[in-house]
Design a protein around this motif. Structure first.
Motif, PDB file in Angstrom:
ATOM      1  N   ILE A 198      80.763  43.494  40.777  1.00 16.74           N
ATOM      2  CA  ILE A 198      79.402  44.042  40.617  1.00 16.74           C
ATOM      3  C   ILE A 198      78.341  42.986  40.965  1.00 16.74           C
ATOM      4  CG2 ILE A 198      77.824  45.280  39.080  1.00 16.74           C
ATOM      5  CD1 ILE A 198      80.278  46.898  39.857  1.00 16.74           C
TER       6      ILE A 198
ATOM      7  N   LEU B  96      83.208  43.382  27.432  1.00 17.92           N
ATOM      8  CA  LEU B  96      82.726  42.752  28.666  1.00 17.92           C
ATOM      9  C   LEU B  96      83.725  41.697  29.113  1.00 17.92           C
ATOM     10  CD1 LEU B  96      80.188  39.938  27.885  1.00 17.92           C
ATOM     11  CD2 LEU B  96      81.144  41.343  26.083  1.00 17.92           C
ATOM     12  N   GLN B  97      83.755  41.481  30.404  1.00 19.44           N
ATOM     13  CA  GLN B  97      84.565  40.396  30.949  1.00 19.44           C
ATOM     14  C   GLN B  97      83.661  39.436  31.718  1.00 19.44           C
ATOM     15  OE1 GLN B  97      88.266  41.863  32.687  1.00 19.44           O
ATOM     16  NE2 GLN B  97      88.608  43.209  30.940  1.00 19.44           N
ATOM     17  N   CYS B  98      83.271  39.806  32.941  1.00 22.75           N
ATOM     18  CA  CYS B  98      82.422  38.888  33.703  1.00 22.75           C
ATOM     19  C   CYS B  98      80.981  38.893  33.215  1.00 22.75           C
ATOM     20  CB  CYS B  98      82.460  39.207  35.197  1.00 22.75           C
ATOM     21  SG  CYS B  98      81.446  40.606  35.689  1.00 22.75           S
ATOM     22  N   GLY B  99      80.587  39.950  32.493  1.00 25.98           N
ATOM     23  CA  GLY B  99      79.256  40.001  31.914  1.00 25.98           C
ATOM     24  C   GLY B  99      78.160  40.476  32.844  1.00 25.98           C
ATOM     25  N   PHE B 100      78.485  40.759  34.098  1.00 30.33           N
ATOM     26  CA  PHE B 100      77.405  41.081  35.029  1.00 30.33           C
ATOM     27  C   PHE B 100      76.805  42.466  34.767  1.00 30.33           C
ATOM     28  CE2 PHE B 100      75.261  41.833  39.078  1.00 30.33           C
ATOM     29  CZ  PHE B 100      74.618  40.613  39.235  1.00 30.33           C
ATOM     30  N   CYS B 101      77.655  43.420  34.402  1.00 31.07           N
ATOM     31  CA  CYS B 101      77.153  44.773  34.113  1.00 31.07           C
ATOM     32  C   CYS B 101      76.589  44.864  32.712  1.00 31.07           C
ATOM     33  CB  CYS B 101      78.282  45.803  34.252  1.00 31.07           C
ATOM     34  SG  CYS B 101      79.481  45.714  32.896  1.00 31.07           S
ATOM     35  N   THR B 102      76.880  43.856  31.883  1.00 24.47           N
ATOM     36  CA  THR B 102      76.692  43.967  30.437  1.00 24.47           C
ATOM     37  C   THR B 102      75.241  44.225  30.005  1.00 24.47           C
ATOM     38  OG1 THR B 102      78.590  42.502  30.258  1.00 24.47           O
ATOM     39  CG2 THR B 102      77.305  42.865  28.249  1.00 24.47           C
ATOM     40  N   CYS B 133      81.140  49.449  35.603  1.00 24.39           N
ATOM     41  CA  CYS B 133      81.779  48.197  35.199  1.00 24.39           C
ATOM     42  C   CYS B 133      83.059  48.111  35.997  1.00 24.39           C
ATOM     43  CB  CYS B 133      82.082  48.166  33.707  1.00 24.39           C
ATOM     44  SG  CYS B 133      82.966  46.652  33.264  1.00 24.39           S
ATOM     45  N   ARG B 134      83.224  47.034  36.742  1.00 19.71           N
ATOM     46  CA  ARG B 134      84.439  46.902  37.552  1.00 19.71           C
ATOM     47  C   ARG B 134      85.522  46.160  36.774  1.00 19.71           C
ATOM     48  NH1 ARG B 134      86.991  49.699  41.514  1.00 19.71           N
ATOM     49  NH2 ARG B 134      87.237  48.545  43.481  1.00 19.71           N
ATOM     50  N   THR B 136      86.267  46.131  33.009  1.00 26.57           N
ATOM     51  CA  THR B 136      86.875  46.468  31.715  1.00 26.57           C
ATOM     52  C   THR B 136      87.680  47.755  31.699  1.00 26.57           C
ATOM     53  OG1 THR B 136      84.958  47.755  31.011  1.00 26.57           O
ATOM     54  CG2 THR B 136      84.953  45.389  30.465  1.00 26.57           C
TER      55      THR B 136
HETATM   56  S1  FES Z   1      82.118  43.074  32.731  1.00 23.44           S
HETATM   57 FE1  FES Z   1      82.272  42.652  34.857  1.00 23.44          FE
HETATM   58  S2  FES Z   1      81.373  44.401  35.723  1.00 23.44           S
HETATM   59 FE2  FES Z   1      81.461  44.915  33.636  1.00 23.44          FE
END
Ligand code: FES
Ligand code: FES
Lengths: 788, 152
Positions: A198, B96-102, B133-134, B136
């Motif tokens: 994303i 969340l993982q990468c946090g970008f969509c969070t 979200c890509r 989770t």
């Molecule tokens: S936590 Fe990575 S896109 Fe949602």
């Protein structure tokens, strides 16, 4: 101090990510920073007659405009892995130019760059760049590109061949198929996908003339590899004067492994203009420039004897690598695909022959799973299809063919027909657990009942294996890798007993700041908050290989484990000195060294302080506690599992609804179960995405017809059920942690389970095969055709 | 053109180009980089913020349209250093993982819980369908919102 390994500790990194205070590359602003906008080809294949930049150069705010001519003396970006032709001819490897000067080879190929004061000014001026093209015929499909008379992507590389390649025993395989009691054959299209992290790719190049020093801020999964490629092969920069920083990264899934031309572009151009330059992809740019995944055309045949035992597997694949060779592209269809064709089965003869092909499309490289999903897909589709053809239950057919359990310690590893030696496995156990979790017998009865009511339920299986923990350097070196694939970890014990860990692994969502801190704190008997994990900055961390191939814990964690051993060894020596005891008489537990049988002890922080205040150290004892380790694994790790999907298909509309998904995975020992579950769930979602929704498509003229989120369907929250995940544990016998890796398992396992389920649902209607993605129109037509 | 808006309780007056998107204004002019950009077709939801009490995708509005608006971004959700229950929920449930969509996910969830303090699994999935979200697979995001609903 409680035990931390095996606990679902909440993530350390979440504080910044839930409060909007993470720092992704596009969030960084440098003084005097300029902005780049790249002029890209709208044609798939065309000769460049001329590029006119005069109007753009004089537009408001423009600092400079560069074209392919400016990069003529720079070689371009190389591939990272050499796979030669069967006859020994060197692989065809055109360098990927930073800006193209002669001809464009796919939609999105970079022709010019405008650098301006603001993003808006750069974009406006880019509109003024005039490129005169002479259109050329186009080929986008790998099999078409191999035909005589097909358009040539690279004029000097005949037949669009990158290389041809084979693995396994062709004679034995042909015999095994010829003598089989039953042969199942499938034509498989494993469609092209776009990874779609994303966070779009983003880079800032910053050249400091005063220090003659370069800094690249990048959204990369492996900063040192980017630095190495840029310095040694592309720009010939002095490596010790280049810093690559990749801190918070918004997802990668493979697409941020590779060295991209834009990275070299911003750093090189920054020196030309003497100012920092930022480039961030717009999503429509990401779609045509991030490396894509999959795109195999395959014919696969599997032979069986009359007891349902597999006799042979024969595979013919054309793999589309796109117009240029991305960093790992050549190893994906070969060493991460052909070598996995044993699956979980005792197949006695296997042969794959493969063509790697150039086309007028975006480069194809690793996307989550990378080769292993393609291998698993063809094996597992063959298994469910064969089961139906031979009228054997698909779970039963698998059980008849599973490699028996082996732990790699008391029983040796399993030598496959395709070069690998599996470390340890218990395939039947994962299958049994999956059957029990889903309630298989009841489900089959439910399916029967539903059919009587005209409802079409289907159950699909996938028993996958993968090779992770990438990778033993000697092995990959012999297979053409141009780098070692070890990992590094430096542990610096600070005087107050706090611990900084510098890891070569890279987290872009995996939660290393938590998992690695658990590992270190548990080992040293200190609180987790006393441990800081540092990654993603070549000025701070030792030379590291980064994160991909589910390698962080298996390889990076093992490097940390090695450094922990060294820290404890040195700590014991200092403690022994302080306690006036012998090292052999000390026990280390709960963060302190105790003289056995006494209450005399020294705590970790006391020892740490003494290490840096060595007033009375004996001769020969060095001050300080800091240790670096490079860990090179002895073998790959081999996670495995069984996934079962349950779908309902509406025969009137062709809609496939995923009702349940059970994933039983075995990824070896587990440090943080919450994070492992999360990795599997996220992986499954991407695998389901491929099965049901996603497809990257080119039309006849090479236009990319799925270049926005409106055209490229990805799973949204209401497309998915809750994914039921659980794990078995068969430890890896060859790394100190006994871990195998969990990043890709979900994606590798999920896709065939879903497609198998949909076909299972529709078998009463005569449907025997479906092509991905299972869009309603496609499924509906298959039903119509089958009943016609 | 001049615009004045209240963001996370503070008033800002700035000169902006008329074509400046609200998300660019927040990120580039006000240095509030917690709001992310994930697409150019208003499809991903990474840029979701709250404008005058409504969750909106801030890439769909021009800054100049928001003259006089009352805006909350992810940076304004925690009060006095205490995380908002939704932020806690995402951490508790590994949403969340990468946090970008969070940030966008959290702001969209905020809107949902304002309207429906006790949403079902299906209602949460439906409410968040505008947010990709890509990482989770969404399961833990649903649980995070449920946790927030129970702990608000
Ligand atoms: S936590 Fe990575 S896109 Fe949602
Ligand atoms: S940036 Fe994607 S919806 Fe706004």
């Amino acid at each position: 101090m409680g035990k931390l390994i095996g606990e679902s500790v909440k993530r350390v990194e979440d504080r910044r990510f839930t409060t909007g205070t993470g720092q992704y590359t596009d969030d960084i602003v440098l003084p005097r920073m300029t902005h780049a906008h790249i002029v890209r080809s709208h044609l798939a294949h065309a000769r460049i007659r001329s590029v006119n930049t005069a109007a753009a150069k004089s537009a408001d705010g423009v600092v400079t405009v560069l074209t392919g001519e400016d990069f003529k003396d720079i070689g371009g970006v190389p591939c990272g892995w050499q796979v030669d032709f069967k006859d020994g001819t060197t692989m065809h490897e055109p360098k990927h130019p930073i800006l193209v000067a002669d001809k464009v080879r796919h939609v999105g190929d970079a022709v010019a760059v405008v650098i301006a004061e603001t993003k808006g000014q750069a974009r406006d001026a880019a509109e003024l760049v005039e490129v005169d093209y002479e259109e050329l015929p186009v080929v986008t499909d790998a099999t078409e590109a191999l035909k005589a008379g097909a358009p040539q992507v690279h004029d000097d590389l005949p037949n669009n061949m990158v290389f041809d390649w084979e693995l396994g025993d062709q004679g034995a395989t042909d015999t095994g198929i010829a003598n089989a009691h039953h042969v199942t054959k499938l034509e498989i299209r494993n469609q092209r996908l776009v990874p779609n992290a994303i966070e779009p790719r983003s880079y800032i190049g910053d050249y400091d003339a005063a220090r003659d020093f370069y800094t690249l801020y990048t959204s990369s999964q492996n900063p040192h590899v980017i630095r190495l490629l840029m310095c040694a092969f592309v720009l010939e920069l002095p490596e010790h004067k280049v810093r690559v920083v990749s801190r918070d990264v918004g997802g990668g899934f493979g697409s941020k492994i590779y060295h991209y031309t834009e990275e070299a572009l911003v750093i090189w151009a920054s020196k030309q203009i003497g100012r920092p330059i930022k480039w961030t992809a717009e999503r429509s740019e990401s779609f045509v420039t991030d490396a894509h995944g999959r795109d195999h055309n395959t014919t696969a045949e599997m032979g069986f004897d009359d007891a349902g035992k597999i006799t042979a597997l024969r595979v013919r694949t054309d793999a589309n690598l796109g117009a240029y060779l991305s960093t790992f592209s050549t190893c994906i269809p070969t060493y991460l695909h052909g070598t996995l064709l044993q699956g979980q089965y005792t197949t006695p003869a296997i042969h794959i022959s493969l063509n790697a092909v150039f086309t007028n499309t975006t480069a194809v490289d690793a996307y989550r799973g990378a080769g292993r999903p393609e291998a698993t897909y063809l094996i597992e589709r063959l298994m469910d299809t064969a089961a139906a053809e031979m009228n054997i239950d698909p779970a039963e057919l698998r059980k008849r063919n599973f490699i028996p359990p082996f732990d790699g310690v008391n029983q040796p590893g399993y030598q496959t027909q395709v070069a690998l030696q599996y470390d340890s496995g218990n395939y039947i156990a994962a299958m049994e657990k999956a059957l029990e979790t889903i309630g298989y017998q009841d489900l089959r009865r439910e399916q029967e009942e539903a059919r009587k009511q005209g409802r079409y339920l289907g159950i699909g299986f996938s028993s996958y294996i993968e090779a992770c923990g990438i990778a033993p350097s000697a092995v990959v070196g012999s297979l053409g890798a141009r780098a070692g694939l070890f990992e590094s970890a430096n542990i610096r014990v600070q005087p107050t007993g706090k611990v900084s860990v510098y890891t070569g692994s890279h987290s872009h969502g995996q939660g290393h700041e938590t998992t690695f801190a658990q590992l270190v704190a548990d080992n040293l008997g200190i609180p987790m908050e006393n441990v800081e994990i540092v990654h993603g900055d070549t000025e701070q961390i030792p030379f590291g290989m980064g994160t991909y191939g589910s390698r962080s814990l298996a390889v990076g964690g093992s490097a940390i484990s090695r450094s922990l051993d060294k820290v404890k060894e040195k700590g014991a020596k200092i403690a022994a000195h302080l306690l006036e005891a012998s090292v052999d008489d000390l026990d280390f537990a709960d963060g302190k060294w105790t003289v056995r049988g006494t209450d005399k002890s020294k705590a970790f922080d006391e020892v740490s302080l003494a290490a840096y205040v060595p007033h009375n150290f004996p001769e020969g004892m060095e001050p300080g506690i800091e240790f670096n380790s490079f860990y090179d694994p002895a073998n790959f790790t081999y996670p495995f599992g069984t996934h079962i999907a349950v779908v309902e298909v509406d025969p009137d509309t062709g809609t496939v609804t995923l009702q349940r998904f059970v994933a039983v995975d075995d990824v070896g020992n587990i440090i943080n179960p919450m994070i492992v579950d999360g990795q599997i769930q996220g992986g499954v979602a991407q695998g389901v995405g491929q099965a049901l929704l996603e497809s990257a498509n080119y039309d006849e003229s090479g236009q990319f017809s799925t270049g926005t989120y409106m055209d490229y369907a990805m799973p949204r929250a209401d497309d998915l059920p809750s994914i039921e995940v659980s794990q078995n544990v068969t430890p890896c016998p060859h790394n100190p942690l006994g871990v195998k890796g969990c990043g890709e398992a979900g994606t590798i396992g999920a896709t065939p389970a879903v497609v198998n389920a949909a076909i299972d649902a529709l078998r009463p209607l005569g449907v025997t095969d479906l092509e991905m993605p299972l869009s309603p129109p496609r499924v509906w037509s298959a039903i119509q055709q089958a009943s016609a | 053109m001049q615009v004045t808006m209240t963001v996370n309780g503070a008033s800002f007056t700035s000169d902006v180009e008329s074509r400046t998107l609200l998300v660019q204004h927040l990120r580039d002019n006000l240095n509030l980089t917690g709001t992310h950009v994930g697409c150019d077709t208003s499809s991903c939801g990474a840029c979701t913020i709250v404008v005058n009490g409504e969750a909106v995708k801030s890439c769909t509005l021009l800054a100049v349209q928001c003259n006089g608006a009352e805006i909350t971004t992810i940076e304004g959700l925690a009060s006095n250093n205490a995380l908002h229950p939704i932020q806690e929920g995402f951490r508790e449930k590994h949403g969340l993982q990468c946090g970008f969509c969070t940030p966008g996910m959290i702001m969209a969830s905020w809107q949902l819980l304002e309207r429906n303090p006790n949403p079902s699994d299906g209602e949460i999935r439906h409410a968040l369908e505008g947010n990709f979200c890509r990482c989770t697979g969404y399961d833990n995001i649903v649980k995070a919102v449920q946790w927030a609903a129970q702990n608000s």
